[in-house]
Design a protein around this motif. Sequence first.
Motif, mmCIF file in Angstrom:
data_model
loop_
_atom_site.group_PDB
_atom_site.id
_atom_site.type_symbol
_atom_site.label_atom_id
_atom_site.label_comp_id
_atom_site.label_asym_id
_atom_site.label_seq_id
_atom_site.Cartn_x
_atom_site.Cartn_y
_atom_site.Cartn_z
ATOM 1 N N ILE A 42 0.807 -1.227 0.000
ATOM 2 C CA ILE A 42 0.000 0.000 0.000
ATOM 3 C C ILE A 42 0.833 1.267 0.000
ATOM 4 N N GLU A 43 2.145 1.146 0.140
ATOM 5 C CA GLU A 43 3.007 2.332 0.116
ATOM 6 C C GLU A 43 3.633 2.567 -1.255
ATOM 7 N N THR A 44 3.950 1.510 -1.976
ATOM 8 C CA THR A 44 4.643 1.668 -3.255
ATOM 9 C C THR A 44 3.794 1.299 -4.462
ATOM 10 N N GLY A 45 2.746 0.497 -4.255
ATOM 11 C CA GLY A 45 1.941 0.011 -5.367
ATOM 12 C C GLY A 45 2.508 -1.247 -6.011
ATOM 13 N N ALA A 46 3.658 -1.713 -5.547
ATOM 14 C CA ALA A 46 4.234 -2.960 -6.063
ATOM 15 C C ALA A 46 3.293 -4.109 -5.707
ATOM 16 N N PHE A 47 3.225 -5.121 -6.581
ATOM 17 C CA PHE A 47 2.331 -6.239 -6.294
ATOM 18 C C PHE A 47 2.897 -7.542 -6.810
ATOM 19 N N GLU A 48 2.389 -8.628 -6.254
ATOM 20 C CA GLU A 48 2.744 -9.984 -6.674
ATOM 21 C C GLU A 48 1.470 -10.810 -6.730
ATOM 22 N N VAL A 49 1.391 -11.712 -7.712
ATOM 23 C CA VAL A 49 0.238 -12.592 -7.900
ATOM 24 C C VAL A 49 0.672 -14.020 -7.632
ATOM 25 N N ALA A 50 -0.186 -14.778 -6.946
ATOM 26 C CA ALA A 50 0.087 -16.193 -6.681
ATOM 27 C C ALA A 50 -1.242 -16.912 -6.457
ATOM 28 N N ASP A 51 -1.157 -18.206 -6.231
ATOM 29 C CA ASP A 51 -2.361 -19.004 -6.026
ATOM 30 C C ASP A 51 -2.916 -18.925 -4.612
ATOM 31 N N ASP A 52 -2.101 -18.480 -3.654
ATOM 32 C CA ASP A 52 -2.565 -18.397 -2.272
ATOM 33 C C ASP A 52 -1.927 -17.190 -1.582
ATOM 34 N N ILE A 53 -2.461 -16.841 -0.428
ATOM 35 C CA ILE A 53 -2.026 -15.650 0.305
ATOM 36 C C ILE A 53 -0.554 -15.745 0.712
ATOM 37 N N LEU A 54 -0.152 -16.883 1.268
ATOM 38 C CA LEU A 54 1.228 -17.006 1.738
ATOM 39 C C LEU A 54 2.237 -16.872 0.605
ATOM 40 N N SER A 55 1.942 -17.436 -0.544
ATOM 41 C CA SER A 55 2.856 -17.335 -1.682
ATOM 42 C C SER A 55 2.927 -15.908 -2.205
ATOM 43 N N ALA A 56 1.769 -15.246 -2.326
ATOM 44 C CA ALA A 56 1.744 -13.872 -2.834
ATOM 45 C C ALA A 56 2.476 -12.920 -1.892
ATOM 46 N N THR A 57 2.189 -13.010 -0.600
ATOM 47 C CA THR A 57 2.869 -12.119 0.346
ATOM 48 C C THR A 57 4.342 -12.480 0.479
ATOM 49 N N GLY A 58 4.664 -13.753 0.406
ATOM 50 C CA GLY A 58 6.070 -14.171 0.468
ATOM 51 C C GLY A 58 6.884 -13.591 -0.668
ATOM 52 N N LYS A 59 6.323 -13.624 -1.879
ATOM 53 C CA LYS A 59 7.007 -13.033 -3.038
ATOM 54 C C LYS A 59 7.156 -11.525 -2.869
ATOM 55 N N LEU A 60 6.103 -10.879 -2.335
ATOM 56 C CA LEU A 60 6.163 -9.431 -2.130
ATOM 57 C C LEU A 60 7.217 -9.080 -1.076
ATOM 58 N N PHE A 61 7.242 -9.808 0.042
ATOM 59 C CA PHE A 61 8.233 -9.541 1.094
ATOM 60 C C PHE A 61 9.658 -9.826 0.616
ATOM 61 N N LYS A 62 9.811 -10.769 -0.308
ATOM 62 C CA LYS A 62 11.141 -11.043 -0.847
ATOM 63 C C LYS A 62 11.650 -9.821 -1.614
ATOM 64 N N ARG A 63 10.757 -9.171 -2.369
ATOM 65 C CA ARG A 63 11.123 -7.954 -3.110
ATOM 66 C C ARG A 63 11.214 -6.739 -2.208
ATOM 67 N N LEU A 64 10.260 -6.620 -1.278
ATOM 68 C CA LEU A 64 10.160 -5.450 -0.390
ATOM 69 C C LEU A 64 9.980 -5.927 1.049
ATOM 70 N N PRO A 65 11.057 -6.155 1.760
ATOM 71 C CA PRO A 65 10.966 -6.707 3.119
ATOM 72 C C PRO A 65 10.098 -5.896 4.082
ATOM 73 N N ASP A 66 9.926 -4.610 3.821
ATOM 74 C CA ASP A 66 9.149 -3.755 4.721
ATOM 75 C C ASP A 66 7.749 -3.450 4.174
ATOM 76 N N ALA A 67 7.277 -4.264 3.230
ATOM 77 C CA ALA A 67 5.981 -4.030 2.580
ATOM 78 C C ALA A 67 4.831 -4.062 3.580
ATOM 79 N N GLN A 68 3.774 -3.332 3.228
ATOM 80 C CA GLN A 68 2.512 -3.323 3.972
ATOM 81 C C GLN A 68 1.463 -3.906 3.012
ATOM 82 N N PRO A 69 1.291 -5.253 2.990
ATOM 83 C CA PRO A 69 0.482 -5.876 1.943
ATOM 84 C C PRO A 69 -1.034 -5.823 2.170
ATOM 85 N N TRP A 70 -1.731 -5.465 1.109
ATOM 86 C CA TRP A 70 -3.196 -5.527 1.016
ATOM 87 C C TRP A 70 -3.491 -6.700 0.101
#
Length: 91
Positions: A42-70
């Motif tokens: 929600i701070e940068t607009g960066a996003f990741e798509v996956a089949d489940d929540i853990l995979s999508a957020t995991g990919k996002l945190f790998k790119r942006l460790p301090d992400a605030q995921p929606w």
Amino acid sequence: MSVRHPRYEKEEFARRGDRLYESQVRSKVEADHYGRIVAIDIETGAFEVADDILSATGKLFKRLPDAQPWIVRIGHRAVHRFGARSLRESV
């Protein structure tokens, strides 16, 4: 692994997430990823798509460790189904 804490009130978090999904992300993901999960920072607009929540957020945190995921289920009103219907019109 460090503990992540939200930096925004729930209402602000939701407002930012919904705004980003509608204005920047939806048009890029809905046609090809219907029913999958998108995690949006929600701070940068960066996003990741996956089949489940853990995979999508995991990919996002790998790119942006301090992400605030929606989290959004692409093409649906809710991430999990509790009797909710799809946003696609019935044919």
